[in-house]
Design a protein around this motif. Structure first.
Motif, mmCIF file in Angstrom:
data_model
loop_
_atom_site.group_PDB
_atom_site.id
_atom_site.type_symbol
_atom_site.label_atom_id
_atom_site.label_comp_id
_atom_site.label_asym_id
_atom_site.label_seq_id
_atom_site.Cartn_x
_atom_site.Cartn_y
_atom_site.Cartn_z
ATOM 1 N N UNK A 174 22.331 -32.539 -7.536
ATOM 2 C CA UNK A 174 21.579 -33.465 -8.381
ATOM 3 C C UNK A 174 22.490 -34.533 -8.979
ATOM 4 N N UNK A 175 23.700 -34.140 -9.373
ATOM 5 C CA UNK A 175 24.661 -35.109 -9.909
ATOM 6 C C UNK A 175 25.074 -36.097 -8.826
ATOM 7 N N UNK A 176 25.342 -35.583 -7.625
ATOM 8 C CA UNK A 176 25.728 -36.456 -6.516
ATOM 9 C C UNK A 176 24.631 -37.476 -6.241
ATOM 10 N N UNK A 177 23.373 -37.038 -6.238
ATOM 11 C CA UNK A 177 22.247 -37.953 -6.007
ATOM 12 C C UNK A 177 22.186 -39.022 -7.087
ATOM 13 N N UNK B 58 23.953 -23.315 -9.006
ATOM 14 C CA UNK B 58 25.157 -24.122 -9.171
ATOM 15 C C UNK B 58 25.239 -25.215 -8.104
ATOM 16 N N UNK B 59 24.894 -24.886 -6.880
ATOM 17 C CA UNK B 59 24.899 -25.881 -5.808
ATOM 18 C C UNK B 59 23.844 -26.952 -6.064
ATOM 19 N N UNK B 60 22.675 -26.525 -6.500
ATOM 20 C CA UNK B 60 21.593 -27.485 -6.762
ATOM 21 C C UNK B 60 21.965 -28.431 -7.907
ATOM 22 N N UNK B 61 22.637 -27.909 -8.928
ATOM 23 C CA UNK B 61 23.048 -28.755 -10.051
ATOM 24 C C UNK B 61 24.026 -29.825 -9.597
ATOM 25 N N UNK B 62 24.993 -29.429 -8.757
ATOM 26 C CA UNK B 62 25.965 -30.414 -8.303
ATOM 27 C C UNK B 62 25.321 -31.442 -7.385
ATOM 28 N N UNK C 200 27.534 -41.096 -15.559
ATOM 29 C CA UNK C 200 26.616 -40.067 -15.088
ATOM 30 C C UNK C 200 27.421 -38.874 -14.594
ATOM 31 N N UNK C 201 27.110 -37.705 -15.079
ATOM 32 C CA UNK C 201 27.787 -36.488 -14.659
ATOM 33 C C UNK C 201 26.903 -35.302 -14.976
ATOM 34 N N UNK C 202 27.464 -34.113 -14.904
ATOM 35 C CA UNK C 202 26.660 -32.941 -15.207
ATOM 36 C C UNK C 202 26.303 -32.939 -16.685
ATOM 37 N N UNK C 203 25.027 -32.830 -16.959
ATOM 38 C CA UNK C 203 24.537 -32.848 -18.335
ATOM 39 C C UNK C 203 24.686 -31.474 -18.979
ATOM 40 N N UNK C 204 24.811 -31.459 -20.291
ATOM 41 C CA UNK C 204 24.864 -30.201 -21.002
ATOM 42 C C UNK C 204 23.489 -29.572 -21.119
ATOM 43 N N UNK C 205 23.469 -28.317 -21.552
ATOM 44 C CA UNK C 205 22.229 -27.578 -21.830
ATOM 45 C C UNK C 205 21.374 -27.324 -20.594
ATOM 46 N N UNK C 206 21.972 -27.367 -19.408
ATOM 47 C CA UNK C 206 21.194 -27.151 -18.183
ATOM 48 C C UNK C 206 20.624 -25.744 -18.099
ATOM 49 N N UNK C 207 21.213 -24.792 -18.837
ATOM 50 C CA UNK C 207 20.744 -23.410 -18.793
ATOM 51 C C UNK C 207 20.084 -22.986 -20.098
ATOM 52 N N UNK C 208 19.647 -23.980 -20.883
ATOM 53 C CA UNK C 208 18.895 -23.691 -22.104
ATOM 54 C C UNK C 208 17.427 -24.040 -21.899
ATOM 55 N N UNK C 209 16.537 -23.161 -22.320
ATOM 56 C CA UNK C 209 15.097 -23.413 -22.292
ATOM 57 C C UNK C 209 14.546 -23.066 -23.663
ATOM 58 N N UNK C 210 14.054 -24.104 -24.370
ATOM 59 C CA UNK C 210 13.527 -23.902 -25.724
ATOM 60 C C UNK C 210 14.546 -23.204 -26.615
ATOM 61 N N UNK C 211 15.819 -23.606 -26.443
ATOM 62 C CA UNK C 211 16.883 -23.072 -27.282
ATOM 63 C C UNK C 211 17.419 -21.732 -26.861
ATOM 64 N N UNK C 212 16.845 -21.134 -25.806
ATOM 65 C CA UNK C 212 17.289 -19.826 -25.335
ATOM 66 C C UNK C 212 18.077 -19.969 -24.035
ATOM 67 N N UNK C 213 19.208 -19.247 -23.940
ATOM 68 C CA UNK C 213 20.035 -19.295 -22.738
ATOM 69 C C UNK C 213 19.360 -18.540 -21.596
ATOM 70 N N UNK C 214 19.300 -19.181 -20.433
ATOM 71 C CA UNK C 214 18.676 -18.593 -19.248
ATOM 72 C C UNK C 214 19.756 -18.289 -18.213
#
Length: 350
Positions: free
Chosen positions: A339-342, A333-337, A312-326
């Motif tokens: 989530x991984x810790x949890x 960035x803090x929230x993403x990390x 379990x680690x940081x997943x890819x495509x976290x900033x993609x929505x329907x194939x578009x980069x967001x």
């Protein structure tokens, strides 16, 4: 093609922040001026090194974000617009002119924009050849506060493929790769480049210098030994133009041999004293000889693949929505990390 021994130097220079520039035009002007200034420093260093070591300087490595410093709290899109180097922009043209006039490979690190991903910037380590052309650009994969190609993985691979993720430049001075800043702490990055043939790891950094063994100091020696590669690591000689004390990130630039031994190391301040001779042909002979110390030949990547795949680690495509980069917000960035810790905690990994 045989590679004659040559000198490589880690140029320990002061990073110059753009945060006090009045606008984008002023920031761009400061960057180009700074690029012009480093040419004289490198030329002088190369003259003294060749006189001292009897070897021509064929590779000069610059520190991390030398021309801009870090973004701080500036938004992603705003920072990309303000200081992001375009692949065909004037900053790379200026760096190409420096490399061409000096007749050497110039490795460094900057923030880069990308026409495929408007509003994004990527921290990019680059290598410019003596021809003036950029022969390698590597976008930092592991970062706490900046977008990673992994965050838009599927779209990124569509444009650049895996060769664009882990690039190795096969040149007349050996096979060169780049490791960015804190990534020297992660063995997977250097090992991936070693498996793709890298013989010299150009490490641009901006870190705490200390007479004690810092985490990065230990890691540089470990990565060199594990990868059977030279590590040329350039640190900043402080960061100017900010409220942070100047020497907070200063010193300890170094060249490490493939056996993990430090060949040269600088103290603090602007200096070229971290230089050493690189013998690529001797390295190649060592890599091709069966021995207990041949870490590349003894490694068994498939043995560990299932564990990495299941981890379990940081997943890819976290900033993609329907194939578009967001474009992310700083707080993402803090929230993403977190989530991984949890997730790791629930799995009993931590």
């Amino acid at each position: 093609m045989n590679v004659a021994p040559y000198a490589a130097v880690a140029m320990q220079l002061t990073a110059r922040s753009t945060e006090r520039c009045a606008d984008t035009a002023a920031a761009r002007a400061q960057i180009l001026s700074h690029i012009g200034e480093i040419e004289g420093a490198i030329r002088t260093a190369a003259i003294f090194i060749e006189q001292y070591a009897g070897r021509p300087v064929k590779l000069a490595v610059l520190p991390e974000y030398l021309f801009t410093s870090y973004p701080g709290r500036v938004g992603i899109a705003e920072f990309a617009e303000r200081v992001g180097f375009a692949a065909d922009g004037p900053e790379y043209a200026a760096l190409g002119g420096v490399a061409q006039r000096l007749g050497l490979f110039l490795a460094g690190n900057a923030y880069e924009s990308d026409r495929h991903f408007p509003g994004f910037y990527f921290q990019t380590s680059f290598i410019v050849a003596p021809s003036g052309s950029v022969v390698l650009r590597y976008r930092r994969l592991l970062s706490m506060f900046a977008p990673s190609p992994h965050d838009i993985w599927d779209a990124y691979l569509d444009h650049y493929g895996i060769d664009g993720v882990f690039p190795v430049a096969r040149t007349e001075i050996g096979n060169l790769a780049c490791v960015a800043s804190e990534e020297i702490l992660y063995p997977e990055i250097a090992r991936a480049f070693a498996f793709r043939g890298a013989e010299v790891l150009c490490h641009s950094s901006s870190e705490i210098g200390s007479p004690l063994a810092t985490a990065k100091d230990v890691a540089k020696r470990a990565r060199a030994w594990e990868s059977m590669a030279y590590v040329v690591s350039a640190n900043t000689a402080g960061i100017s133009g900010t409220v942070m004390p100047l020497a907070s990130a200063d010193g300890n630039s170094q060249v490490v041999g493939p056996d993990g031994k430090i060949l040269a190391q600088s103290l603090s301040g602007e200096t070229y004293t971290a230089f050493a001779t690189l013998d690529i042909e001797a390295l190649r002979a060592t890599r091709r000889t069966p021995a207990m110390t041949n870490s590349l030949a003894r490694q068994r990547p498939s043995l560990f693949a299932p564990v990495y795949t299941a981890a379990n680690g940081q997943a890819g495509n976290a900033m993609l929505r329907d194939g578009e980069a967001q474009v992310p917000e700083r707080g993402d960035f803090h929230r993403m990390q977190q989530a991984v810790i949890d997730t790791l905690a629930k799995a009993g990994a931590i």
